[in-house]
Motif scaffolding. Structure first.
Motif, short mmCIF file in Angstrom:
data_model
loop_
_atom_site.label_atom_id
_atom_site.label_comp_id
_atom_site.label_asym_id
_atom_site.label_seq_id
_atom_site.Cartn_x
_atom_site.Cartn_y
_atom_site.Cartn_z
N UNK A 36 0.83 -1.21 0.00
CA UNK A 36 0.00 0.00 0.00
C UNK A 36 0.86 1.26 0.00
N UNK A 37 1.98 1.21 0.74
CA UNK A 37 2.88 2.36 0.80
C UNK A 37 3.56 2.58 -0.54
N UNK A 38 3.98 1.48 -1.17
CA UNK A 38 4.63 1.57 -2.49
C UNK A 38 3.65 2.07 -3.53
N UNK A 39 2.45 1.52 -3.54
CA UNK A 39 1.45 1.92 -4.54
C UNK A 39 1.13 3.41 -4.43
N UNK A 40 1.03 3.90 -3.21
CA UNK A 40 0.73 5.33 -3.02
C UNK A 40 1.88 6.18 -3.55
N UNK A 41 3.11 5.76 -3.28
CA UNK A 41 4.27 6.50 -3.76
C UNK A 41 4.32 6.54 -5.29
N UNK A 42 4.14 5.39 -5.90
CA UNK A 42 4.21 5.33 -7.37
C UNK A 42 3.08 6.12 -8.02
N UNK A 43 1.92 6.18 -7.34
CA UNK A 43 0.79 6.93 -7.90
C UNK A 43 1.06 8.43 -7.92
N UNK A 44 2.06 8.86 -7.14
CA UNK A 44 2.41 10.29 -7.08
C UNK A 44 3.45 10.67 -8.13
N UNK A 45 3.83 9.71 -8.96
CA UNK A 45 4.76 10.02 -10.04
C UNK A 45 6.22 9.88 -9.68
N UNK A 46 6.52 9.29 -8.52
CA UNK A 46 7.91 9.07 -8.15
C UNK A 46 8.50 8.01 -9.08
N UNK A 47 9.65 8.27 -9.66
CA UNK A 47 10.25 7.36 -10.63
C UNK A 47 11.27 6.45 -9.96
N UNK A 48 10.99 5.12 -9.93
CA UNK A 48 11.92 4.20 -9.28
C UNK A 48 13.07 3.79 -10.21
N UNK A 49 14.23 3.59 -9.61
CA UNK A 49 15.37 3.02 -10.33
C UNK A 49 15.79 1.80 -9.53
N UNK A 50 15.48 0.61 -10.08
CA UNK A 50 15.72 -0.63 -9.36
C UNK A 50 17.13 -1.18 -9.61
N UNK A 51 17.49 -2.17 -8.78
CA UNK A 51 18.76 -2.89 -8.94
C UNK A 51 19.95 -1.94 -9.03
#
Length: 303
Positions: free
Chosen positions: A185-200
């Motif tokens: 739920x915390x991740x989904x909320x963050x991503x819905x705000x347009x935060x761009x993740x860079x994995x690995x």
């Protein structure tokens, strides 16, 4: 070893410890503050303290703590720079041991704070307070509409990234794994705000001349390096309460000391204040409040 007796001893000379000493000394208690590094704590990293009520315009952390120290001494409290090696309790008295002497008091407050886990990369220490931060609430507003990088993958990192998304739309979060450790739920909320993740990916260095200008990144799978422009880097890779001296006390899942509303721990007569204490919000103003409450309770019991 010589023994010095006091009414109230505080271990830790950050804002919580100094506030507690002020209220205790002003209330008439013979008060001692002990800290190996002297007055300071995490507030020393603050370049502009702009959210402490009544302090306006902004003041830097070192200036703020200097005034607190002067005020504490003016009320009659004593501050000593010593390393505490042990804490013992016998017959309702606390005995605080240093390398040269023993201090005795019926009441004790632990205000040792917590330390942020660092990345340990080039540029991090040099640029702390100049774009590198460990507190979004404290420093985020200084980077409105600027390029912000968040480092971490747990609940705190994702929640702070969500908060920072209200400040800027140019926001990346760097995480060393291929998925976040935070709750969905915390991740989904963050991503819905347009935060761009860079994995690995991990941060190899933080770059800049006097202020943050970019970060060097490395993909953990391909080992490929890249550079990302940034005005600020917020690091949330964990925090550790300084509880080594009192490991026997009740703690929460994060390792913070549990207290009641009077700041008293599971050991009668032993209080905890500031970032070392289990609580929902860690700021200068809440640390000061903790210290004041603890001193007030001690004054009520002794006077």
């Amino acid at each position: 070893m010589d023994t010095e007796k006091y009414d109230y001893i505080i271990i830790g000379a950050g804002v919580a410890g100094l506030a507690s000493a002020q209220y205790a000394a002003r209330g008439g208690l013979n008060t001692l503050v002990l800290d190996l590094a002297g007055s300071g704590g995490q507030v020393m990293q603050i370049t502009e303290l702009d959210n402490y009520p009544g302090v306006f315009p902004t003041v830097d952390g070192p200036s703020f703590i200097q005034k607190m120290e002067e005020q504490t001494k003016a009320f009659g409290a004593k501050i000593e720079m010593v390393q505490v090696t042990a804490i013992d309790k016998k017959d309702d008295k606390f005995f605080v041991t240093s390398r040269k002497k023993v201090y005795e008091a019926p009441y004790l407050c632990l205000a040792t704070g917590a330390i942020h886990k660092t990345l340990g990369v080039s540029g991090e220490a040099e640029l702390t307070g100049r774009g590198v931060s460990y507190c979004a609430t404290c420093d985020g507003p200084f980077f409105r509409n600027r390029k912000i990088v968040v480092v971490g993958g747990g609940d705190t990192a994702c929640a702070e990234a969500t908060y920072l998304s209200t400040i800027t739309s140019d926001l990346h979060i760097i995480h060393r794994r291929d998925k976040f450790r935070a709750q969905k739920a915390v991740v989904d909320k963050m991503l819905s705000k347009g935060v761009e993740p860079i994995y690995d990916t991990v941060v190899k260095s933080i770059n800049g001349n006097g202020k943050v200008e970019s970060v060097t990144l490395e993909n953990v799978k391909t080992k490929e390096e890249s550079t990302l422009a940034a005005d600020a880097v917020f690091i949330f890779t964990g925090i550790q309460a300084q509880t080594d001296l009192v490991d026997m006390l009740a703690k929460d899942q994060g390792g913070y000391i549990k207290t009641d509303e009077n700041m008293e721990t599971s050991m009668p007569g032993l209080f905890a204040a500031g970032d070392v204490r289990s609580k929902p919000f860690r700021q200068v103003v809440t640390a000061v409040s903790d210290g004041a409450i603890a001193a007030h309770i001690v004054c009520q019991r002794l006077l």
